[in-house]
Design a protein around this motif. Structure first.
Motif, short mmCIF file in Angstrom:
data_model
loop_
_atom_site.label_atom_id
_atom_site.label_comp_id
_atom_site.label_asym_id
_atom_site.label_seq_id
_atom_site.Cartn_x
_atom_site.Cartn_y
_atom_site.Cartn_z
N LYS A 147 5.17 2.42 5.63
CA LYS A 147 4.56 1.22 5.06
C LYS A 147 4.17 1.55 3.62
CE LYS A 147 4.44 -1.12 9.00
NZ LYS A 147 5.18 -2.38 9.22
N THR A 148 4.72 0.80 2.69
CA THR A 148 4.53 1.16 1.28
C THR A 148 3.95 0.04 0.42
OG1 THR A 148 6.83 0.52 0.82
CG2 THR A 148 6.42 2.83 1.34
N ASP A 149 3.84 -1.15 0.94
CA ASP A 149 3.41 -2.29 0.12
C ASP A 149 1.91 -2.50 0.25
OD1 ASP A 149 3.45 -4.45 -1.53
OD2 ASP A 149 4.19 -5.87 -0.04
N PHE A 150 1.13 -1.75 -0.54
CA PHE A 150 -0.32 -1.86 -0.51
C PHE A 150 -0.82 -2.57 -1.76
CE2 PHE A 150 0.57 1.77 2.22
CZ PHE A 150 -0.24 1.50 3.32
N PRO A 151 -1.99 -3.22 -1.66
CA PRO A 151 -2.53 -3.90 -2.85
C PRO A 151 -2.70 -2.94 -4.01
CG PRO A 151 -3.73 -4.55 -0.88
CD PRO A 151 -2.81 -3.44 -0.47
N GLY B 225 -1.80 1.55 7.29
CA GLY B 225 -0.57 0.83 6.96
C GLY B 225 -0.30 -0.33 7.91
N VAL B 226 -0.45 -0.10 9.18
CA VAL B 226 -0.18 -1.14 10.18
C VAL B 226 -1.22 -2.26 10.10
CG1 VAL B 226 -0.08 -1.61 12.65
CG2 VAL B 226 1.06 0.41 11.73
N LEU B 227 -2.49 -1.89 9.99
CA LEU B 227 -3.54 -2.90 9.97
C LEU B 227 -3.49 -3.77 8.72
CD1 LEU B 227 -6.52 -0.78 11.37
CD2 LEU B 227 -5.26 -2.60 12.56
N VAL B 228 -3.12 -3.17 7.59
CA VAL B 228 -3.07 -3.95 6.35
C VAL B 228 -1.83 -4.84 6.31
CG1 VAL B 228 -2.80 -3.77 3.84
CG2 VAL B 228 -4.47 -2.33 5.02
N GLN B 229 -0.68 -4.27 6.63
CA GLN B 229 0.56 -5.02 6.45
C GLN B 229 0.94 -5.87 7.66
OE1 GLN B 229 3.75 -2.72 4.79
NE2 GLN B 229 2.41 -1.61 3.39
N ASP B 230 0.73 -5.35 8.85
CA ASP B 230 1.07 -6.13 10.04
C ASP B 230 -0.11 -6.94 10.57
OD1 ASP B 230 3.54 -4.98 9.80
OD2 ASP B 230 3.23 -3.48 11.37
N GLY B 231 -1.31 -6.39 10.44
CA GLY B 231 -2.49 -7.08 10.96
C GLY B 231 -3.15 -8.01 9.98
N GLY B 232 -2.78 -7.91 8.69
CA GLY B 232 -3.35 -8.80 7.68
C GLY B 232 -4.79 -8.49 7.30
N LEU B 233 -5.30 -7.31 7.66
CA LEU B 233 -6.67 -6.96 7.33
C LEU B 233 -6.76 -6.45 5.89
CD1 LEU B 233 -7.77 -5.07 10.58
CD2 LEU B 233 -8.07 -7.48 10.02
N SER B 234 -7.96 -6.53 5.34
CA SER B 234 -8.17 -5.97 4.01
C SER B 234 -8.20 -4.45 4.09
CB SER B 234 -9.48 -6.48 3.42
OG SER B 234 -10.58 -6.01 4.19
N VAL B 235 -8.00 -3.80 2.96
CA VAL B 235 -7.98 -2.33 2.94
C VAL B 235 -9.32 -1.74 3.39
CG1 VAL B 235 -7.80 -0.31 1.44
CG2 VAL B 235 -6.12 -2.16 1.25
N PRO B 236 -10.49 -2.25 2.92
CA PRO B 236 -11.76 -1.67 3.38
C PRO B 236 -11.95 -1.78 4.89
CG PRO B 236 -12.12 -2.99 1.42
CD PRO B 236 -10.72 -3.26 1.86
N LEU C 138 -3.46 5.75 0.12
CA LEU C 138 -3.57 4.93 -1.08
C LEU C 138 -3.07 5.66 -2.31
CD1 LEU C 138 -7.03 3.24 -0.43
CD2 LEU C 138 -4.74 2.28 -0.06
N ARG C 139 -3.31 6.96 -2.37
CA ARG C 139 -2.87 7.70 -3.55
C ARG C 139 -1.35 7.69 -3.68
NH1 ARG C 139 -2.15 14.02 -4.98
NH2 ARG C 139 -1.16 13.56 -6.97
N PHE C 140 -0.66 7.95 -2.57
CA PHE C 140 0.80 7.99 -2.62
C PHE C 140 1.44 6.64 -2.30
CE2 PHE C 140 -0.40 12.42 -1.77
CZ PHE C 140 0.27 13.04 -2.82
N GLY C 141 0.61 5.67 -1.89
CA GLY C 141 1.13 4.35 -1.59
C GLY C 141 2.11 4.33 -0.44
N SER C 142 1.90 5.22 0.52
CA SER C 142 2.85 5.32 1.63
C SER C 142 2.11 5.75 2.90
CB SER C 142 3.94 6.34 1.29
OG SER C 142 4.81 6.54 2.37
N ALA C 143 2.34 5.01 3.97
CA ALA C 143 1.79 5.37 5.28
C ALA C 143 2.93 5.85 6.16
CB ALA C 143 1.10 4.16 5.91
#
Length: 364
Positions: free
Chosen positions: A164-168, A101-112, A253-258
């Protein structure tokens, strides 16, 4: 001549006579096959008695629910076979969830990329457990209780009570995607089956796996036989951390929540499934097909009881009772078989003495 007997720590005994049985008896008349039969029986009963249980949608959500348990149970099986335990796996799930959650939303990294970093961190957490157990010599129960609190504390400390809930959307959809449209088999089963094949080959068809069983039976004897006990345990804990982090990525990813409290208490479900699947808590015994059946048994029971309107507390009580009964039955059967063997061996000398006396009387 008496039959050589190897008495195990859990009271069971192995003899050459046991391996003289036909292959079908050694294959079918086992604890693992009994668990598989129980899964089939419970599933068949639920199909006919629980409303909506026969729906493909029920089976689909059953697989989604048990997927993290299936993943984590694979390395946990090997750890328990060595006579150790890892209670920190669920906290690693939570920590990896927070990192994604932190790396994707705050760090701007891709999910993989975020997922790979989270899995690497999980491997480090597992290696830390393994180092303390294997090289420092601390008991795994105490170590992993401590790291359970440590890793969970770090996860909660990073996010606090927020989430953190806003995932691609493409990645959250992929975690729930079906292998074939219209079928109840989610995509997560593919990585699980790949890992299952790898762990089956590792445990049942490699020298490393034979060393795992040797450690569980007697780690000192395994050391003298050439098994690197410390390195083996280190690798097993590392694998447990990495696979738990993978389960955490899927969970997020399944629940869309970190969240820092994701998968709270899951370690008890994993251990229950492994023990239900026929792995001895004393080490040295177990097979992965029984463990998979144990996870599915918990999943089927939980799903059926939820459809019947039962609460989580009632479901946990039922699963706990099953776990206690499975542990008691193993020791009870070992004690009964030991008593039967001792009485059988005790009756043989008297028969021999009686025959000897008869022979002496005849000669006189």
């Amino acid at each position: 001549m008496s039959t050589p007997v190897l008495t195990r720590p859990d009271g069971q005994a192995r003899t050459y006579d046991a391996y003289a049985q036909p292959w079908w008896k050694r294959t079918l008349l086992t604890r693992e096959m009994a668990i598989i039969a129980l899964v089939v029986a419970v599933y068949a009963w639920s199909m006919g008695n629980v409303a909506n249980f026969d729906s493909p949608l029920t089976l689909y959500y059953l697989f989604l629910d048990v997927a993290p348990l299936l993943l984590i149970a694979l390395p946990m099986t090997l750890i328990i076979i060595t006579g150790e335990i890892d209670l920190s796996v669920a906290s690693v799930v939570g920590l990896s969830s927070v990192l994604v959650g932190v790396l994707v939303q705050d760090g701007g990294l891709s999910v993989p990329v975020a997922a790979l970093i989270a899995i690497a961190v999980g491997a480090v957490c597992g290696a830390f457990n393994g180092f303390l157990v294997a090289y420092v010599g601390l008991p795994s129960l105490a170590v992993t209780i401590g790291t359970l609190a440590l890793y969970r504390g770090i996860a909660v400390g990073i996010l606090g009570t927020t989430a953190k809930t806003d995932f691609p959307e493409k990645w959250t959809d992929l975690s729930k995607e079906r292998i074939i449209e219209g079928q109840p088999y989610p995509m997560i089963l593919i990585p699980f089956l790949v890992l299952l094949l790898g762990f089956v080959l590792l445990l049942h068809f490699s020298p490393f796996g034979r060393g795992v069983y040797d450690i569980g039976l007697n780690d000192e004897a395994a050391q003298f036989a050439g098994v690197d006990v410390a390195r083996t345990k280190l690798w097993l804990f590392l694998l447990a951390g990495a696979v738990s982090a993978l389960a955490g990525v899927y969970f997020t990813l399944r629940f869309g929540s970190a969240r820092g409290d994701n998968a709270n208490g899951m370690e008890l479900q994993v251990i229950a499934a492994v023990l239900l699947g026929g792995v001895s808590i004393f080490g040295g015994r177990g097979a992965l097909h029984g463990v998979v059946a144990g996870v599915l048994l918990i999943g089927v029971i939980s799903s059926a009881m939820r459809l019947e309107g039962q609460t989580v507390n009632v479901i946990n009580i039922v699963i706990g009772v099953l776990l206690v009964l499975s542990v008691i039955s193993t020791n009870l059967l070992g004690w009964v078989s030991g008593q039967v063997r001792s009485r059988t061996r005790g009756s043989r000398p008297s028969t021999s003495r009686a025959q000897s006396g008869t022979s002496s009387t005849t000669e006189g």
